[in-house]
Design an enzyme around this catalytic site. Structure first.
Site, PDB file in Angstrom:
ATOM      1  N   ASP A   1      -4.121   4.872   6.707  1.00 16.39           N
ATOM      2  CA  ASP A   1      -4.710   6.045   7.346  1.00 16.39           C
ATOM      3  C   ASP A   1      -5.659   5.537   8.450  1.00 16.39           C
ATOM      4  OD1 ASP A   1      -5.251   9.196   6.315  1.00 16.39           O
ATOM      5  OD2 ASP A   1      -6.927   8.288   7.341  1.00 16.39           O
TER       6      ASP A   1
ATOM      7  N   GLU B   1       0.830  -1.214   0.000  1.00 19.12           N
ATOM      8  CA  GLU B   1       0.000   0.000   0.000  1.00 19.12           C
ATOM      9  C   GLU B   1       0.858   1.256   0.000  1.00 19.12           C
ATOM     10  OE1 GLU B   1      -2.663   1.302  -0.453  1.00 19.12           O
ATOM     11  OE2 GLU B   1      -4.389   0.442   0.563  1.00 19.12           O
ATOM     12  N   ASP B   2       0.282   2.354  -0.443  1.00 22.19           N
ATOM     13  CA  ASP B   2       0.985   3.625  -0.346  1.00 22.19           C
ATOM     14  C   ASP B   2       0.820   4.224   1.046  1.00 22.19           C
ATOM     15  OD1 ASP B   2      -1.723   3.896  -0.885  1.00 22.19           O
ATOM     16  OD2 ASP B   2      -1.506   5.706  -2.087  1.00 22.19           O
TER      17      ASP B   2
ATOM     18  N   PHE C   1      -3.012  16.209   5.008  1.00 19.11           N
ATOM     19  CA  PHE C   1      -3.482  15.595   3.774  1.00 19.11           C
ATOM     20  C   PHE C   1      -2.385  15.694   2.717  1.00 19.11           C
ATOM     21  CE2 PHE C   1      -5.714  15.148  -0.242  1.00 19.11           C
ATOM     22  CZ  PHE C   1      -6.400  13.968   0.006  1.00 19.11           C
TER      23      PHE C   1
ATOM     24  N   ARG D   1      -0.829  12.066  -8.445  1.00 26.66           N
ATOM     25  CA  ARG D   1      -0.173  10.783  -8.135  1.00 26.66           C
ATOM     26  C   ARG D   1       1.246  10.726  -8.672  1.00 26.66           C
ATOM     27  NH1 ARG D   1      -4.338   7.241  -6.444  1.00 26.66           N
ATOM     28  NH2 ARG D   1      -6.311   7.488  -7.542  1.00 26.66           N
TER      29      ARG D   1
HETATM   30  C1  PRP Z   1      -6.180   5.561  -0.258  1.00 27.03           C
HETATM   31  C2  PRP Z   1      -4.792   4.999  -0.059  1.00 27.03           C
HETATM   32  C3  PRP Z   1      -5.036   3.727   0.710  1.00 27.03           C
HETATM   33  C4  PRP Z   1      -6.236   4.074   1.566  1.00 27.03           C
HETATM   34  C5  PRP Z   1      -5.805   4.366   2.973  1.00 27.03           C
HETATM   35  O1  PRP Z   1      -6.810   4.870  -1.331  1.00 27.03           O
HETATM   36  O2  PRP Z   1      -4.215   4.707  -1.328  1.00 27.03           O
HETATM   37  O3  PRP Z   1      -5.367   2.661  -0.146  1.00 27.03           O
HETATM   38  O4  PRP Z   1      -6.823   5.262   0.975  1.00 27.03           O
HETATM   39  O5  PRP Z   1      -6.870   4.840   3.751  1.00 27.03           O
HETATM   40  P1  PRP Z   1      -7.541   4.060   4.960  1.00 27.03           P
HETATM   41  O6  PRP Z   1      -6.437   3.496   5.806  1.00 27.03           O
HETATM   42  O7  PRP Z   1      -8.303   5.153   5.670  1.00 27.03           O
HETATM   43  O8  PRP Z   1      -8.446   3.013   4.427  1.00 27.03           O
HETATM   44  P2  PRP Z   1      -8.132   5.408  -2.053  1.00 27.03           P
HETATM   45  O9  PRP Z   1      -9.327   4.795  -1.421  1.00 27.03           O
HETATM   46  O10 PRP Z   1      -8.084   6.895  -2.125  1.00 27.03           O
HETATM   47  O11 PRP Z   1      -8.015   4.796  -3.529  1.00 27.03           O
HETATM   48  P3  PRP Z   1      -6.803   5.051  -4.547  1.00 27.03           P
HETATM   49  O12 PRP Z   1      -5.660   4.247  -4.060  1.00 27.03           O
HETATM   50  O13 PRP Z   1      -7.303   4.553  -5.853  1.00 27.03           O
HETATM   51  O14 PRP Z   1      -6.530   6.526  -4.548  1.00 27.03           O
HETATM   52 MG    MG Z   2      -7.198   7.997  -3.355  1.00 25.79          MG
HETATM   53 MN    MN Z   3      -5.432   3.220  -2.238  1.00 26.73          MN
END
Ligand code: PRP
Ligand code: MG
Ligand code: MN
Length: 182
Positions: free
Chosen positions: A102, A98-99, A151, A164
């Site tokens: 949160d 994961e990136d 953020f 991104r």
């Molecule tokens: C973002 C990020 C993680 C997730 C973390 O993804 O890339 O996957 O939120 O948040 P959390 O711990 O509160 O669940 P997003 O849902 O924005 O999708 P994306 O990766 O396509 O941008």
């Molecule tokens: Mg996202």
């Molecule tokens: Mn994500």
């Protein structure tokens, strides 16, 4: 794009150093084991591509696409699968890439999902961790950099689908997201 940035929070150099370190650790820890790396689209893709080139053991890879944020700065709390993996993870070691962690809701969901499919184990590797926002506990075996509650975009992370491709992790100017609905 660059005019929307307030400051760089994590430089590309700091990220690169961490990624190398994580690649080394993973290569050592999974030596002789069947390892499947699962990248979480879309945000995880930049880190994933960097990380695999620092892993020196054979791996398999696949991707799952989920979304919980949509166009908002806040998680909706509901995780939707947009595309599932297509390889069989039975009896294999799974590492989710994961990136960012949160609230932890995305990873909690993914960990449960994969654990039900009979792997040897499921662990987590993330480029960034924002522990101050956690709602559910998820153990992180491999963490890159712990960041404060700001953020951020870049290195895979988006706001409204954009930013991104920024190579550093950056804080957006408040004016960019102030007038959007969340
Ligand atoms: C973002 C990020 C993680 C997730 C973390 O993804 O890339 O996957 O939120 O948040 P959390 O711990 O509160 O669940 P997003 O849902 O924005 O999708 P994306 O990766 O396509 O941008
Ligand atoms: Mg996202
Ligand atoms: Mn994500």
């Amino acid at each position: 794009m660059f005019e929307d940035i307030q400051e760089v929070l994590v430089t590309r150099e700091a990220l690169e150093e961490k990624v190398k370190e994580l690649g080394k650790r993973i290569s050592k820890d999974y030596e002789g084991k069947e390892l499947v790396l699962i990248g979480v689209l879309k945000g995880g893709v930049v880190f994933f591509a960097d990380l695999i080139r620092h892993i020196t053991i054979p791996i398999e890879m696949d991707f799952i696409s989920v979304s919980s944020y949509g166009n908002s700065t806040k998680s909706s709390g509901v995780v939707r699968i947009i595309k599932d993996i297509d390889i069989d993870i039975t009896n294999k070691h799974v590492l989710i890439v994961e990136d960012l962690v949160d609230t932890g809701l995305t990873l909690r969901y993914l960990k449960d999902l994969f654990e039900d499919r009979g792997p040897k184990d499921v662990k987590v590797c993330t480029a960034l961790d924002k522990p101050s926002r956690r709602k559910v506990d998820v153990p992180i075996a491999y963490n890159g950099i712990t960041i404060p509650d700001k953020f951020v975009v870049g290195y895979g992370l988006d706001f409204g689908g954009k930013y991104r491709n920024l190579p550093d992790v950056c804080v957006l100017k408040e004016s960019v997201y102030d007038n959007k609905v969340d």
